[in-house]
Write a protein that holds these residues in place. Structure first.
Motif, PDB file in Angstrom:
ATOM      1  N   SER A 146       5.484   7.925-109.765  1.00 25.35           N
ATOM      2  CA  SER A 146       5.378   7.135-108.537  1.00 25.35           C
ATOM      3  C   SER A 146       6.128   7.799-107.392  1.00 25.35           C
ATOM      4  O   SER A 146       5.643   7.813-106.248  1.00 25.35           O
ATOM      5  CB  SER A 146       5.933   5.721-108.777  1.00 25.35           C
ATOM      6  N   LEU A 147       7.297   8.356-107.682  1.00 21.93           N
ATOM      7  CA  LEU A 147       8.067   9.039-106.640  1.00 21.93           C
ATOM      8  C   LEU A 147       7.309  10.250-106.116  1.00 21.93           C
ATOM      9  O   LEU A 147       7.268  10.493-104.907  1.00 21.93           O
ATOM     10  CB  LEU A 147       9.433   9.452-107.179  1.00 21.93           C
ATOM     11  N   ARG A 148       6.704  11.010-107.017  1.00 19.73           N
ATOM     12  CA  ARG A 148       5.946  12.186-106.561  1.00 19.73           C
ATOM     13  C   ARG A 148       4.804  11.784-105.635  1.00 19.73           C
ATOM     14  O   ARG A 148       4.570  12.432-104.606  1.00 19.73           O
ATOM     15  CB  ARG A 148       5.406  12.964-107.774  1.00 19.73           C
ATOM     16  N   TYR A 149       4.083  10.715-105.986  1.00 20.67           N
ATOM     17  CA  TYR A 149       3.009  10.224-105.115  1.00 20.67           C
ATOM     18  C   TYR A 149       3.561   9.752-103.777  1.00 20.67           C
ATOM     19  O   TYR A 149       2.978  10.000-102.724  1.00 20.67           O
ATOM     20  CB  TYR A 149       2.252   9.089-105.809  1.00 20.67           C
ATOM     21  N   ARG A 150       4.690   9.043-103.816  1.00 25.57           N
ATOM     22  CA  ARG A 150       5.276   8.517-102.575  1.00 25.57           C
ATOM     23  C   ARG A 150       5.677   9.660-101.646  1.00 25.57           C
ATOM     24  O   ARG A 150       5.401   9.617-100.428  1.00 25.57           O
ATOM     25  CB  ARG A 150       6.492   7.657-102.923  1.00 25.57           C
ATOM     26  N   LEU A 151       6.312  10.684-102.176  1.00 25.71           N
ATOM     27  CA  LEU A 151       6.735  11.816-101.344  1.00 25.71           C
ATOM     28  C   LEU A 151       5.519  12.585-100.803  1.00 25.71           C
ATOM     29  O   LEU A 151       5.552  13.091 -99.683  1.00 25.71           O
ATOM     30  CB  LEU A 151       7.659  12.734-102.137  1.00 25.71           C
ATOM     31  N   LYS A 152       4.471  12.638-101.605  1.00 23.55           N
ATOM     32  CA  LYS A 152       3.229  13.301-101.150  1.00 23.55           C
ATOM     33  C   LYS A 152       2.663  12.563 -99.948  1.00 23.55           C
ATOM     34  O   LYS A 152       2.228  13.190 -98.963  1.00 23.55           O
ATOM     35  CB  LYS A 152       2.224  13.341-102.297  1.00 23.55           C
ATOM     36  N   ILE A 153       2.665  11.222 -99.979  1.00 28.13           N
ATOM     37  CA  ILE A 153       2.180  10.425 -98.855  1.00 28.13           C
ATOM     38  C   ILE A 153       3.036  10.668 -97.621  1.00 28.13           C
ATOM     39  O   ILE A 153       2.534  10.811 -96.501  1.00 28.13           O
ATOM     40  CB  ILE A 153       2.168   8.931 -99.222  1.00 28.13           C
ATOM     41  N   MET A 154       4.353  10.722 -97.812  1.00 25.83           N
ATOM     42  CA  MET A 154       5.266  10.919 -96.682  1.00 25.83           C
ATOM     43  C   MET A 154       5.058  12.275 -96.027  1.00 25.83           C
ATOM     44  O   MET A 154       5.178  12.409 -94.806  1.00 25.83           O
ATOM     45  CB  MET A 154       6.714  10.769 -97.148  1.00 25.83           C
ATOM     46  N   ARG A 155       4.729  13.268 -96.831  1.00 21.63           N
ATOM     47  CA  ARG A 155       4.502  14.605 -96.269  1.00 21.63           C
ATOM     48  C   ARG A 155       3.156  14.695 -95.566  1.00 21.63           C
ATOM     49  O   ARG A 155       2.898  15.617 -94.807  1.00 21.63           O
ATOM     50  CB  ARG A 155       4.591  15.655 -97.385  1.00 21.63           C
ATOM     51  N   GLY A 156       2.271  13.697 -95.830  1.00 16.43           N
ATOM     52  CA  GLY A 156       0.953  13.671 -95.185  1.00 16.43           C
ATOM     53  C   GLY A 156      -0.013  14.626 -95.823  1.00 16.43           C
ATOM     54  O   GLY A 156      -1.006  15.032 -95.258  1.00 16.43           O
TER      55      GLY A 156
END
Length: 215
Positions: A205-215
């Motif tokens: 979940s953290l990896r997906y969240r950081l991916k979203i934040m990076r755009g």
């Protein structure tokens, strides 16, 4: 002294309405919360809305910016990582304790919620709402009121994460699969396995969240 209970109840109504709007994504991190607009939308005067905004600020959900006003807080990457580190500790513990204490009916309920998540492939917000119920059910099955209190205290920060990561069928399938591993371990009373499955789920979940934040 005058009876202020009507004003207090309106302030509480405004607070609960704003909390639900933030949770639903109506207001997202970085959005301005304008008193006039909120008053009109909720059909309330500006006084209870102002009271609600002050309470949201006190609970670190909203921040006041000069020349801008009230804004929903937006977490930076470091804060998101710290939040997930805390979630990982709590949810690993919850899964381990659920493996000790969960009743068969609670395990069945977890499986039912996970099936609903897996079937919700075209409605991210609905899948996210069911997902919240799933994780809360694990905390309840852990049978520890202090752990549950700690999870509740973290909820405000979780509201500030922004849009759900359950945005497509592939992501929802991954979540459902990992939930299944947690359920299997809890059902088998595998304490170590339940904790490891919960940790793996939060790391993904953290990896997906950081991916979203990076755009």
């Amino acid at each position: 002294m005058p009876d202020t209970s009507p004003d207090l109840s309106q302030g509480e109504l405004a607070f609960e309405s704003l909390m639900k709007a933030i949770e639903a994504g109506t207001y997202q991190p970085g959005d301005r919360l304008r008193e006039v607009e909120i008053s009109e939308r909720l059909a309330l005067s500006r006084t209870p809305v102002r009271e609600a905004l002050r309470r949201l600020e006190a609970e670190n959900i909203v921040e006041h910016r000069p020349r801008v006003g009230a804004v929903v807080r937006k977490l930076g990457q470091a804060e998101v990582v710290e939040l997930y580190e805390m979630r990982l500790v709590l949810e690993r513990t919850a899964a381990e304790m659920a493996a000790k204490h969960a009743a068969e009916a609670e395990i069945d309920a977890l499986a039912g919620l996970n099936t609903r998540i897996a079937e919700t492939i075209d409605d991210g917000p609905r899948a996210a709402a069911i997902n919240q119920k799933f994780h809360r059910a694990i905390y309840l099955a852990a049978r520890n009121r202090f752990l549950l209190d700690a999870a509740r205290a973290m909820n405000n920060a979780l509201l500030l994460l922004g849009p759900t990561t359950l945005a497509d069928a592939e992501r929802i399938a991954t979540v459902a699969h990992q939930h299944g591993q947690i359920i299997d371990a809890i059902g088998a009373a595998d304490i170590e396995g339940a904790g490891a499955a919960a940790e793996a789920h939060l790391q993904t979940s953290l990896r997906y969240r950081l991916k979203i934040m990076r755009g």
